[in-house]
Write an enzyme that holds these catalytic residues in place. Structure first.
Site, PDB file in Angstrom:
ATOM      1  N   GLY A  68      -5.123  13.495  -4.834  1.00  0.00           N
ATOM      2  CA  GLY A  68      -5.637  14.911  -5.441  1.00  0.00           C
ATOM      3  C   GLY A  68      -7.083  15.019  -4.953  1.00  0.00           C
ATOM      4  O   GLY A  68      -7.436  16.013  -4.810  1.00  0.00           O
ATOM      5  N   ASN A 156      -7.518  17.667 -17.521  1.00  0.00           N
ATOM      6  CA  ASN A 156      -6.813  16.349 -17.623  1.00  0.00           C
ATOM      7  C   ASN A 156      -7.365  15.593 -18.825  1.00  0.00           C
ATOM      8  O   ASN A 156      -6.768  14.525 -19.162  1.00  0.00           O
ATOM      9  CB  ASN A 156      -7.822  15.556 -16.399  1.00  0.00           C
ATOM     10  CG  ASN A 156      -9.135  16.006 -16.030  1.00  0.00           C
ATOM     11  OD1 ASN A 156      -9.366  17.070 -15.727  1.00  0.00           O
ATOM     12  ND2 ASN A 156     -10.036  15.005 -16.361  1.00  0.00           N
ATOM     13  N   GLN A 184      -2.683  17.649 -12.782  1.00  0.00           N
ATOM     14  CA  GLN A 184      -2.124  17.181 -14.165  1.00  0.00           C
ATOM     15  C   GLN A 184      -0.900  17.771 -14.497  1.00  0.00           C
ATOM     16  O   GLN A 184      -0.209  17.235 -15.339  1.00  0.00           O
ATOM     17  CB  GLN A 184      -3.115  17.278 -15.148  1.00  0.00           C
ATOM     18  CG  GLN A 184      -4.402  16.411 -15.291  1.00  0.00           C
ATOM     19  CD  GLN A 184      -4.041  14.922 -15.788  1.00  0.00           C
ATOM     20  OE1 GLN A 184      -2.822  14.850 -16.642  1.00  0.00           O
ATOM     21  NE2 GLN A 184      -4.661  13.942 -15.208  1.00  0.00           N
ATOM     22  N   SER A 204      -0.969  15.544  -6.977  1.00  0.00           N
ATOM     23  CA  SER A 204      -1.214  14.157  -6.451  1.00  0.00           C
ATOM     24  C   SER A 204      -0.010  13.186  -6.926  1.00  0.00           C
ATOM     25  O   SER A 204       0.695  13.664  -8.117  1.00  0.00           O
ATOM     26  CB  SER A 204      -2.318  13.695  -7.132  1.00  0.00           C
ATOM     27  OG  SER A 204      -2.705  12.375  -7.074  1.00  0.00           O
ATOM     28  N   GLY A 205       0.503  12.385  -6.114  1.00  0.00           N
ATOM     29  CA  GLY A 205       1.641  11.629  -6.233  1.00  0.00           C
ATOM     30  C   GLY A 205       1.663  10.724  -7.423  1.00  0.00           C
ATOM     31  O   GLY A 205       2.659  10.638  -8.408  1.00  0.00           O
ATOM     32  N   HIS A 206       0.483  10.082  -7.585  1.00  0.00           N
ATOM     33  CA  HIS A 206       0.623   9.119  -8.844  1.00  0.00           C
ATOM     34  C   HIS A 206       0.509   9.693 -10.079  1.00  0.00           C
ATOM     35  O   HIS A 206       0.710   8.907 -11.189  1.00  0.00           O
ATOM     36  CB  HIS A 206      -0.535   7.995  -8.387  1.00  0.00           C
ATOM     37  CG  HIS A 206      -1.948   8.444  -8.963  1.00  0.00           C
ATOM     38  ND1 HIS A 206      -2.793   8.161  -9.962  1.00  0.00           N
ATOM     39  CD2 HIS A 206      -2.845   9.372  -8.223  1.00  0.00           C
ATOM     40  CE1 HIS A 206      -3.893   8.643 -10.191  1.00  0.00           C
ATOM     41  NE2 HIS A 206      -3.901   9.512  -9.037  1.00  0.00           N
ATOM     42  N   CYS A 328     -11.342   8.249 -14.863  1.00  0.00           N
ATOM     43  CA  CYS A 328     -12.682   8.328 -14.124  1.00  0.00           C
ATOM     44  C   CYS A 328     -14.093   8.353 -14.733  1.00  0.00           C
ATOM     45  O   CYS A 328     -14.613   7.594 -14.428  1.00  0.00           O
ATOM     46  CB  CYS A 328     -12.801   9.573 -13.338  1.00  0.00           C
ATOM     47  SG  CYS A 328     -11.308  10.192 -12.665  1.00  0.00           S
TER      48      CYS A 328
HETATM   49  N1  PLP Z   1      -7.698  16.468 -10.243  1.00  0.00           N
HETATM   50  C1  PLP Z   1      -7.324  16.378 -11.837  1.00  0.00           C
HETATM   51  C2  PLP Z   1      -7.132  17.394 -12.917  1.00  0.00           C
HETATM   52  C3  PLP Z   1      -6.920  14.959 -12.139  1.00  0.00           C
HETATM   53  O1  PLP Z   1      -6.744  14.611 -13.321  1.00  0.00           O
HETATM   54  C4  PLP Z   1      -7.215  14.013 -11.016  1.00  0.00           C
HETATM   55  C5  PLP Z   1      -6.906  12.454 -11.504  1.00  0.00           C
HETATM   56  O2  PLP Z   1      -7.381  12.154 -12.659  1.00  0.00           O
HETATM   57  C6  PLP Z   1      -7.690  14.475  -9.760  1.00  0.00           C
HETATM   58  C7  PLP Z   1      -7.951  15.721  -9.492  1.00  0.00           C
HETATM   59  C8  PLP Z   1      -7.754  13.329  -8.815  1.00  0.00           C
HETATM   60  O3  PLP Z   1      -6.676  12.786  -8.055  1.00  0.00           O
HETATM   61  P1  PLP Z   1      -6.518  11.547  -7.557  1.00  0.00           P
HETATM   62  O4  PLP Z   1      -6.580  10.313  -8.574  1.00  0.00           O
HETATM   63  O5  PLP Z   1      -4.994  11.545  -6.969  1.00  0.00           O
HETATM   64  O6  PLP Z   1      -7.447  11.396  -6.409  1.00  0.00           O
END
Ligand code: PLP
Length: 383
Positions: A68, A156, A184, A204-206, A328
């Protein structure tokens, strides 16, 4: 251990695990012209079609990224450059509640002279409580000269779903392109890029059942973004780097499984609502964010006199994984900027915890989540 932090990372689903194992033993670089390369390419293209199906676009509008964060960087920087050079429009309009992957990229451009306008999540419900949503009217007021508008699909931290269609339609009338960070939302609610009217969308895959390290950016046909990585020109020149075949295959499988499981969205929602109802009976509990516009599995809640970090740590000691705000920011000891943008005071923002479940969460686990959170609050309040 009970895992209730799906918004940080969803467990790897069965089909994604199987596909990962199967494809790890396939040798070959999808860019090679020999038989092994062609076999590898068949795997990546079949996965690309599954990703495309999940979000309602064509396969050639899907570009694989490392996740992501990279998709967000590519869309924000590339979208800004495209708008400036092709459309002759320079301003970036975004919400104050975007994920750091968008906000910090926007700030990077701002530090280099970009005109950036931030819209707060100011909407309130009929009782005056913040919903966690931006208002389309607030966007409309700052769209003059906008080149790219960045608005996330669902937040998120709160799980609140944003008024994408309304903002997209205003942005398009104003001559801007729209990027939506749907990291999300993808795999948890139905998404259709054409229906949403967006020009770019990140997933995003995870977050939807594959291992981490893989994601995708949808770019509407007709928009040509400049790359941010320079190299061998893979992904039609937008994202250089040898494709990780097994990860992509696993991602494709996770997207297909998530799409099939969207029908169980209401069961997840019902379980989440039960947890919300039970926890809101705790003295001094406050649910943060709209119930009406929310992802099915996410719940954000604060308890008077209870620090979010403290509660997360105690729950962890007692076998329950939940989180403060976004993964994060966890451990940084600062109030959530998202909740502050919504208009909550520092105590409520600092006390917020996020409980997020998914289609693998059982009724027994939901009961345990309620018990452990309730008992942990009592323990904290006793000392
Ligand atoms: N955008 C949102 C809304 C997210 O919740 C996250 C991860 O928590 C990201 C971007 C970042 O994605 P990635 O962890 O795959 O880099």
């Amino acid at each position: 251990m009970i895992y209730a932090d799906w918004a940080a990372d969803a467990p790897v689903c069965e089909s994604a695990r199987e596909e990962l194992m199967r494809c790890m033993s396939i040798p070959g670089n999808p860019s090679s012209v020999h038989a092994a390369g062609m076999a590898a390419r068949e795997v990546t293209e079949s996965a690309r079609a599954k990703v495309a199906r999940l979000i309602g676009c064509d396969a050639d509008e899907v570009y694989f990224t490392s996740g992501g964060t990279e998709a967000d960087n590519l869309a924000v920087i590339g979208g800004y450059e495209y708008a400036k050079n092709v459309l002759g429009r320079e301003a970036i309009v975004t919400s104050a509640i975007e994920h750091a992957a968008v906000l910090n990229t926007v700030r990077y451009l701002e530090a280099r002279g970009a005109d950036v306008r931030y819209v707060a999540a100011s909407e309130r419900d009929s009782s005056g409580e913040p919903t966690g949503r931006v208002s389309a009217d607030d966007f409309e007021r700052v769209l003059d000269g906008a080149g790219v508008v960045c608005l996330m699909h669902a937040n998120n931290e709160t799980g609140t779903v944003q008024p994408i269609r309304e903002v997209t339609s205003l942005a398009r009338s104003a001559g801007a392109i729209v990027f939506c960070d749907a990291v999300q939302a993808a795999g948890h609610v139905k998404l259709d890029v054409r229906e949403l009217g967006v020009d770019m969308l990140a997933i995003s895959g995870h977050k939807l059942g594959s291992p981490g390290g893989i994601g995708a950016l949808y770019v509407r046909r007709g928009i040509t973004l400049p790359p941010i990585l320079h190299g061998g020109g893979q992904e039609r020149g937008l994202r250089s780097g040898t494709l990780p075949v097994a990860l992509i295959a696993s991602f494709g499988a996770a997207c297909a499984e998530a799409e099939e499981s969207l029908t169980s969205e209401s069961a997840v929602r019902e379980l989440r609502d039960r947890i919300a109802a039970e926890l809101s009976r705790v003295d001094g509990a406050h649910l943060n964010g709209s119930r009406e516009y929310a992802l099915p599995g996410t719940l954000n809640v604060s308890f008077d006199g209870v620090g979010g970090e403290e509660l997360v740590n105690l729950c962890s000691l007692r076998g329950l994984c939940i989180s403060t705000g976004s993964a994060c920011h966890s451990g940084m000891g600062v109030p959530s900027a998202v909740l502050v943008s919504m208009g909550f005071d520092e105590a409520r923002a600092e006390g917020a915890v996020r409980i997020s479940i998914g289609r693998g969460t059982t009724e027994d686990e939901a009961r345990e989540i309620m018990r452990i959170v309730r008992e942990s609050i009592e323990l904290i309040r006793e000392v």
